[in-house]
Design an enzyme around this catalytic site. Structure first.
Site, mmCIF file in Angstrom:
data_model
loop_
_atom_site.group_PDB
_atom_site.id
_atom_site.type_symbol
_atom_site.label_atom_id
_atom_site.label_comp_id
_atom_site.label_asym_id
_atom_site.label_seq_id
_atom_site.Cartn_x
_atom_site.Cartn_y
_atom_site.Cartn_z
ATOM 1 C CG LEU A 118 -25.560 50.264 93.493
ATOM 2 C CD1 LEU A 118 -25.853 51.662 94.010
ATOM 3 C CD2 LEU A 118 -24.336 49.675 94.178
ATOM 4 C CE1 TYR A 174 -31.076 49.671 95.735
ATOM 5 C CE2 TYR A 174 -32.415 51.641 95.836
ATOM 6 C CZ TYR A 174 -32.049 50.418 96.353
ATOM 7 O OH TYR A 174 -32.667 49.945 97.477
ATOM 8 C CB CYS A 175 -33.699 48.687 92.351
ATOM 9 S SG CYS A 175 -35.221 47.710 92.344
ATOM 10 C CG LEU A 176 -36.973 47.813 88.487
ATOM 11 C CD1 LEU A 176 -38.426 48.243 88.412
ATOM 12 C CD2 LEU A 176 -36.730 46.593 87.622
ATOM 13 N N GLY A 216 -30.600 49.855 87.675
ATOM 14 C CA GLY A 216 -29.491 49.033 87.208
ATOM 15 C C GLY A 216 -29.877 48.176 86.024
#
Length: 583
Positions: A342, A307-309, A311
């Site tokens: 994500l 998710y976010c960083l 990812g």
């Protein structure tokens, strides 16, 4: 003459060290006058804009004439009682003089500045900086933000005999206390405590190193999918955005669908972690937990999600593992079955609103600020997001809280958003320079263990999610994974923003998404063309992801087993999520 790269650098003299320390202190002090932004970066942007304006006398004359005309027309309309079309001034109280004039002139100023800052020849980054800074000033000067110019606030203050201002002062005092690590004097709403109201899906901490705890959640079905799922949250916030209240917990949903779920919980760094870098985050945050999952599950392929960083870091790890000989200890890691991204940015050429605040000068200032304490505080990071969206996150909130005396009514997502973490100085500098400034990952220059990694080596099936209103990882930027990785990609574009679009549980009203897959050789797919062609679906995208995970794993189910319980490690949510430091 060039310096041989193997020639050792001459250590700085005492005079050079002292001069550098003085320079650093001066730059940090001066940045206090510009809201923590680099004065030099802002000055270069304004000089670029002003220079182009001075060199364009025709445009300058037009803007002057149109500005005066727009201001005069706004005053005439206010005197004539013409209602404002701006929803901020929709209340009938704004139709009375002089409040109507304040509203009309402010609207005219916003329109004029939007035109004035769009000058031909100004560098794109400088233009973005000027537009952003201008918008912040205009947001601050909005007549709705001040007691003397807001008729609704004046009416409320009169009716309550100033009670709203007294309540606001008490709320401001509590905020001051909390910023310094002190408990508030009054409780204004329900609490959301990790392990009690949020982050309460049952499980065990099954592995811990200096940087992360690895949580394995207890199964709730008699059989589970053979392949486990490891989730990597962003290191800039606590992991429980994905395990909020029971009704909207992604972790709980996945466990109830028969997945064996592992979650990383990042440690909140302190001064002693200043030298941790991106390689440490990759080794301790991805490779070591993957090896632990491999040991616990017996070496079956592993689904991964970031998710976010998280990812971004996961994509780096997947690219490195595509060349296993380049990763020490890769033989202890089971093959990856898939990768889910994500709201994760991989190509930072178009980084969204946050990119406006990141250039060489701004990163240098951040490095100076971090050098004093060894980390970037969560409060400083949160301040950047507030600056980018000052009207919604700063001025509107302060109006309702401090002037109207209306306390924030917390929910689980708001509580998580305020539960900030720190970032080690070396890692944060490396991450900003290599990704945001130089875009090394997308361009094949990002170095892992001494060698660059390439995303086109990734052959994993990819499930990527973008959100329509994402200002952190714009969906068109996230969509570029189609071009970067030669993999089959199932892309989802969901309603909502960076957080709410991901926390989109089944049954949540007004949720919808688009979904369409493409094969690895379809690298020329255009984001806007995809959006026109992709089918629309009502509801949550989570069930579609669940079905996709089963398809990538083959759908084989095995008997569920409880996670190992080790007293020294303890149950979920673990220790690291509880770490809080006053900034």
């Amino acid at each position: 003459m060039t310096r041989d790269c193997k020639t050792p650098m001459t250590p700085p003299s005492a005079a050079q060290t002292a001069a550098a320390a003085l320079d650093r202190s001066a730059r940090v002090a001066m940045s206090g006058l510009t809201g923590g932004l680099s004065p030099l970066s802002l000055g270069l942007a304004w000089a670029d804009w002003a220079g182009h304006l001075v060199s364009a006398p025709g445009t300058a004359s037009r803007l002057t004439t149109e500005g005066l005309g727009a201001g005069w027309l706004a005053l005439q309309q206010a005197l004539a009682g013409v209602p404002s079309s701006d929803k901020r001034y929709a209340d009938p109280a704004w139709s009375h003089w002089p409040f109507s004039a304040h509203a009309a002139l402010h609207g005219a100023a916003e329109s004029w500045w939007r035109d004035a800052t769009d000058l031909r020849g100004v560098g794109p980054h400088h233009q973005d900086v000027v537009q952003l800074f201008t918008r912040q000033w205009l947001d601050m000067l909005s007549p709705g933000n001040w007691l003397w110019s807001n008729p609704q606030l004046q009416q409320q203050t009169w009716q309550q005999q100033g009670g709203n201002l007294l309540r606001g002062a008490a709320l401001a005092a509590d905020d001051w206390r909390q910023q310094r690590g002190l408990p508030p004097l009054q409780v204004t709403g329900p609490q959301y405590r990790p392990g009690v109201e949020v982050a309460c899906t049952p499980g065990e901490v099954v592995h811990r190193n200096h940087l992360v705890e690895l949580i394995q959640y207890s199964p709730s079905t008699a059989q589970v999918q053979r392949e486990p799922l490891l989730i990597v949250p962003s290191w800039i916030m606590k992991y429980y955005i994905l395990d909020l209240s029971p009704h909207n917990s992604m972790v709980r949903y996945l466990v109830e669908q028969g997945h064996t779920v592992f979650m990383l919980s990042w440690r909140n760094p302190d001064e002693s972690d200043a030298l941790l870098d991106m390689q440490d985050y990759l080794q301790l945050g991805i490779f070591d937990p993957l090896a632990a999952v491999t040991r616990i599950t017996g070496g079956v392929p592993i689904h991964t999600a970031g998710y976010c960083l998280g990812g971004t870091l996961l994509a780096i790890a997947a690219a490195a593992l595509a060349r296993p000989q380049a990763v020490p200890g890769a033989e202890a890691i089971a093959p990856l079955a898939s990768m889910t991204l994500l709201a994760a940015q991989i190509d930072f050429r178009d980084p969204g609103d946050l990119g406006v605040l990141i250039d060489d000068e701004q990163v240098a200032l951040l490095e100076d600020r971090m050098a004093e304490r060894g980390f970037l505080s969560g409060q400083q990071m949160g301040g950047s997001f507030q600056f980018l969206h000052a009207q919604e996150l700063l001025w509107s909130r302060r109006l309702h809280k401090y002037l109207m005396g209306e306390p924030d009514l917390p929910n689980d997502l708001m509580t998580w958003n305020a539960d900030v973490t720190r970032m080690p100085a070396t890692m944060h500098s490396h991450y900003l320079r290599s990704l945001y400034v130089h875009n090394d990952l997308a361009e094949g220059r990002y170095v892992v263990d001494g060698a660059p990694v390439a995303l086109h080596d990734v052959r994993l099936p990819i499930f990527a999610v973008g959100t329509v209103k994402d200002h952190v990882s714009p969906w068109r930027s996230a969509f570029k994974i189609h071009r970067l990785a030669h993999s089959d990609v199932c892309f989802v574009l969901t309603s909502g923003g960076h957080n709410a679009g991901i926390v989109s549980e089944p049954g949540h009203a007004h949720r919808s998404y688009q979904l369409m897959s493409s094969r690895g050789d379809d690298a020329q797919l255009d984001a806007d063309a995809w959006q026109r062609r992709a089918p629309h679906f009502e509801g949550s995208w989570w069930p579609a992801w669940h079905d996709w995970l089963i398809a990538q794993g083959g759908g084989k189910r095995v008997a569920a087993s409880q996670p190992p319980s080790t007293p020294a490690l303890g149950p979920a949510p673990g220790r690291y999520v509880q770490q809080r430091y006053p900034d």
